[in-house]
Design a protein around this motif. Structure first.
Motif, PDB file in Angstrom:
ATOM      1  N   PHE A  29       0.995  -1.387   0.141  1.00 18.94           N
ATOM      2  CA  PHE A  29      -0.129  -0.112   0.071  1.00 18.94           C
ATOM      3  C   PHE A  29       0.876   1.302  -0.028  1.00 18.94           C
ATOM      4  N   TRP A  30       2.023   1.259   0.908  1.00 22.20           N
ATOM      5  CA  TRP A  30       2.683   2.486   0.842  1.00 22.20           C
ATOM      6  C   TRP A  30       3.489   2.663  -0.358  1.00 22.20           C
ATOM      7  N   VAL A  31       4.219   1.428  -0.863  1.00 25.14           N
ATOM      8  CA  VAL A  31       5.064   1.793  -2.143  1.00 25.14           C
ATOM      9  C   VAL A  31       3.809   2.395  -3.193  1.00 25.14           C
ATOM     10  N   ALA A  32       2.833   1.603  -3.501  1.00 24.32           N
ATOM     11  CA  ALA A  32       1.972   2.131  -4.443  1.00 24.32           C
ATOM     12  C   ALA A  32       1.587   3.769  -4.096  1.00 24.32           C
ATOM     13  N   GLY A  33       1.247   3.969  -2.802  1.00 27.28           N
ATOM     14  CA  GLY A  33       0.894   5.371  -2.708  1.00 27.28           C
ATOM     15  C   GLY A  33       1.991   6.411  -2.863  1.00 27.28           C
ATOM     16  N   ALA A  34       3.307   5.971  -2.456  1.00 26.85           N
ATOM     17  CA  ALA A  34       4.628   6.843  -2.745  1.00 26.85           C
ATOM     18  C   ALA A  34       4.861   6.998  -4.196  1.00 26.85           C
ATOM     19  N   SER A  35       4.736   6.029  -4.706  1.00 25.26           N
ATOM     20  CA  SER A  35       4.832   5.955  -6.247  1.00 25.26           C
ATOM     21  C   SER A  35       4.012   7.022  -6.810  1.00 25.26           C
ATOM     22  N   TYR A  36       2.414   6.866  -6.473  1.00 23.72           N
ATOM     23  CA  TYR A  36       1.691   7.875  -6.979  1.00 23.72           C
ATOM     24  C   TYR A  36       2.056   9.250  -6.635  1.00 23.72           C
ATOM     25  N   PHE A  37       2.242   9.420  -5.463  1.00 23.52           N
ATOM     26  CA  PHE A  37       2.334  10.601  -5.038  1.00 23.52           C
ATOM     27  C   PHE A  37       3.524  11.470  -5.757  1.00 23.52           C
ATOM     28  N   LEU A  38       4.781  10.737  -5.890  1.00 22.06           N
ATOM     29  CA  LEU A  38       6.126  11.381  -6.728  1.00 22.06           C
ATOM     30  C   LEU A  38       5.915  11.594  -7.987  1.00 22.06           C
ATOM     31  N   ALA A  39       4.716  10.619  -8.655  1.00 25.12           N
ATOM     32  CA  ALA A  39       4.478  10.869 -10.118  1.00 25.12           C
ATOM     33  C   ALA A  39       3.612  11.942 -10.453  1.00 25.12           C
ATOM     34  N   PHE A  40       2.656  12.069  -9.411  1.00 25.79           N
ATOM     35  CA  PHE A  40       1.654  13.099  -9.767  1.00 25.79           C
ATOM     36  C   PHE A  40       1.362  14.241  -8.901  1.00 25.79           C
ATOM     37  N   THR A  57       3.995  15.945  -7.062  1.00 23.65           N
ATOM     38  CA  THR A  57       5.151  16.740  -6.800  1.00 23.65           C
ATOM     39  C   THR A  57       4.991  18.130  -7.673  1.00 23.65           C
ATOM     40  N   ILE A  58       5.662  19.187  -7.506  1.00 25.25           N
ATOM     41  CA  ILE A  58       5.213  20.493  -8.121  1.00 25.25           C
ATOM     42  C   ILE A  58       6.090  20.164  -9.437  1.00 25.25           C
ATOM     43  N   GLU A  59       7.359  19.193  -9.922  1.00 23.39           N
ATOM     44  CA  GLU A  59       7.427  19.251 -11.286  1.00 23.39           C
ATOM     45  C   GLU A  59       6.563  18.722 -12.208  1.00 23.39           C
ATOM     46  N   SER A  60       6.077  17.486 -11.472  1.00 26.29           N
ATOM     47  CA  SER A  60       5.130  16.652 -12.381  1.00 26.29           C
ATOM     48  C   SER A  60       3.752  17.240 -12.548  1.00 26.29           C
ATOM     49  N   ALA A  61       3.432  18.147 -11.417  1.00 25.39           N
ATOM     50  CA  ALA A  61       2.187  19.003 -11.719  1.00 25.39           C
ATOM     51  C   ALA A  61       2.230  20.042 -12.582  1.00 25.39           C
ATOM     52  N   LEU A  62       3.505  20.518 -13.003  1.00 29.68           N
ATOM     53  CA  LEU A  62       3.477  21.567 -14.172  1.00 29.68           C
ATOM     54  C   LEU A  62       3.410  21.127 -15.331  1.00 29.68           C
ATOM     55  N   LEU A  93       0.530  11.313 -19.998  1.00 32.39           N
ATOM     56  CA  LEU A  93       1.252   9.884 -20.187  1.00 32.39           C
ATOM     57  C   LEU A  93       2.681   9.858 -19.907  1.00 32.39           C
ATOM     58  N   ASP A  94       3.222  11.161 -19.612  1.00 33.07           N
ATOM     59  CA  ASP A  94       4.328  11.325 -18.800  1.00 33.07           C
ATOM     60  C   ASP A  94       4.373  10.745 -17.440  1.00 33.07           C
ATOM     61  N   GLN A  95       3.218  11.195 -16.992  1.00 35.12           N
ATOM     62  CA  GLN A  95       3.109  11.013 -15.450  1.00 35.12           C
ATOM     63  C   GLN A  95       2.783   9.509 -15.211  1.00 35.12           C
ATOM     64  N   LEU A  96       2.120   8.825 -16.197  1.00 27.04           N
ATOM     65  CA  LEU A  96       2.056   7.430 -16.110  1.00 27.04           C
ATOM     66  C   LEU A  96       3.343   6.620 -16.330  1.00 27.04           C
ATOM     67  N   PHE A  97       4.019   7.259 -17.032  1.00 27.06           N
ATOM     68  CA  PHE A  97       5.178   6.617 -17.382  1.00 27.06           C
ATOM     69  C   PHE A  97       6.133   6.724 -16.430  1.00 27.06           C
ATOM     70  N   ILE A  98       6.352   7.950 -15.576  1.00 25.96           N
ATOM     71  CA  ILE A  98       6.946   8.098 -14.318  1.00 25.96           C
ATOM     72  C   ILE A  98       6.470   7.050 -13.432  1.00 25.96           C
ATOM     73  N   ASP A 145      -6.095  10.070  -5.591  1.00 24.43           N
ATOM     74  CA  ASP A 145      -4.851  10.535  -4.764  1.00 24.43           C
ATOM     75  C   ASP A 145      -4.336   9.307  -4.311  1.00 24.43           C
ATOM     76  N   PRO A 146      -2.990   9.804  -3.766  1.00 24.07           N
ATOM     77  CA  PRO A 146      -2.127   8.390  -3.143  1.00 24.07           C
ATOM     78  C   PRO A 146      -2.908   7.602  -2.346  1.00 24.07           C
ATOM     79  N   ILE A 147      -3.616   8.037  -1.496  1.00 19.32           N
ATOM     80  CA  ILE A 147      -4.187   7.033  -0.511  1.00 19.32           C
ATOM     81  C   ILE A 147      -5.182   5.921  -1.255  1.00 19.32           C
ATOM     82  N   SER A 148      -6.028   6.647  -2.057  1.00 16.68           N
ATOM     83  CA  SER A 148      -6.879   5.681  -2.944  1.00 16.68           C
ATOM     84  C   SER A 148      -6.263   4.737  -3.776  1.00 16.68           C
ATOM     85  N   PHE A 149      -5.112   5.270  -4.468  1.00 17.84           N
ATOM     86  CA  PHE A 149      -4.519   4.325  -5.543  1.00 17.84           C
ATOM     87  C   PHE A 149      -3.794   3.516  -4.675  1.00 17.84           C
TER      88      PHE A 149
END
Length: 175
Positions: free
Chosen positions: A32-43, A45-50, A55-60, A150-154
């Motif tokens: 659960f934590w690994v999936a949530g952390a992966s989602y958080f870092l991919a979607f 964070t400030i750089e990925s939110a910009l 598709l780039d975010q899904l690849f990350i 969100d990361p918790i749902s993911f």
């Protein structure tokens, strides 16, 4: 089990409160934590939110989840394995000591790809169901938009899908 002297004899790692938690609970929380952390870092964070390209975010997300599954989750599952406590059954694919590192990494990426695809489908179904019932989702409560993940749902979706994956493998093994 209580943490007393007679229960600790012959078990050097039975000295803390974490040793009384079942391995399936620890591994489930780790996934659960690994999936949530992966989602958080991919979607989130400030750089990925910009970035505007999903598709780039899904690849990350795919890269992060595959690498974290291989080098964090699977390694911890291997190290938790003991003669009296088999944790290798919680690996996404059958453990094989002769398996090469590249094949293991490829299988972890395949597992991440399958889980991300299924989680996105499950998210769509859950959001439509919650919209039909006029109930707020976790993403709606945390982010203010009803359809966003969100990361918790993911992490919860991945946890549920992994339990189904584990039970399905167990049933197929019996047949």
């Amino acid at each position: 089990m209580k943490n007393n002297q007679e229960n600790r004899v012959g078990k050097p790692y039975f000295i803390d409160k974490f040793s009384t938690i079942k391995p399936s609970t620890k591994i489930g929380f780790l996934k659960f934590w690994v999936a949530g952390a992966s989602y958080f870092l991919a979607f989130m964070t400030i750089e990925s939110a910009l970035r505007s390209d999903i598709l780039d975010q899904l690849f990350i997300l795919f890269l992060l989840m595959g690498l974290l599954t291989e080098y964090v989750t699977n390694k911890i599952i291997y190290h938790m394995n003991r003669s009296d406590q088999d944790t290798l059954i919680y690996l996404p694919f059958k453990a094989n000591k002769d398996r090469s590192k590249l094949a293991s990494l490829g299988l972890s990426f395949a597992y991440a790809f399958i889980m991300i695809g299924e989680a996105l489908i499950l998210h769509t179904i859950v959001v439509e169901l919650f919209n039909f019932l006029n109930l707020p989702t976790i993403g709606g409560l945390l982010l203010g938009t009803q359809n966003s993940m969100d990361p918790i749902s993911f992490g919860l979706y991945i946890f549920i899908l992994d339990m189904i994956w584990y039970k399905g493998r167990k049933i197929m093994k019996k047949e």
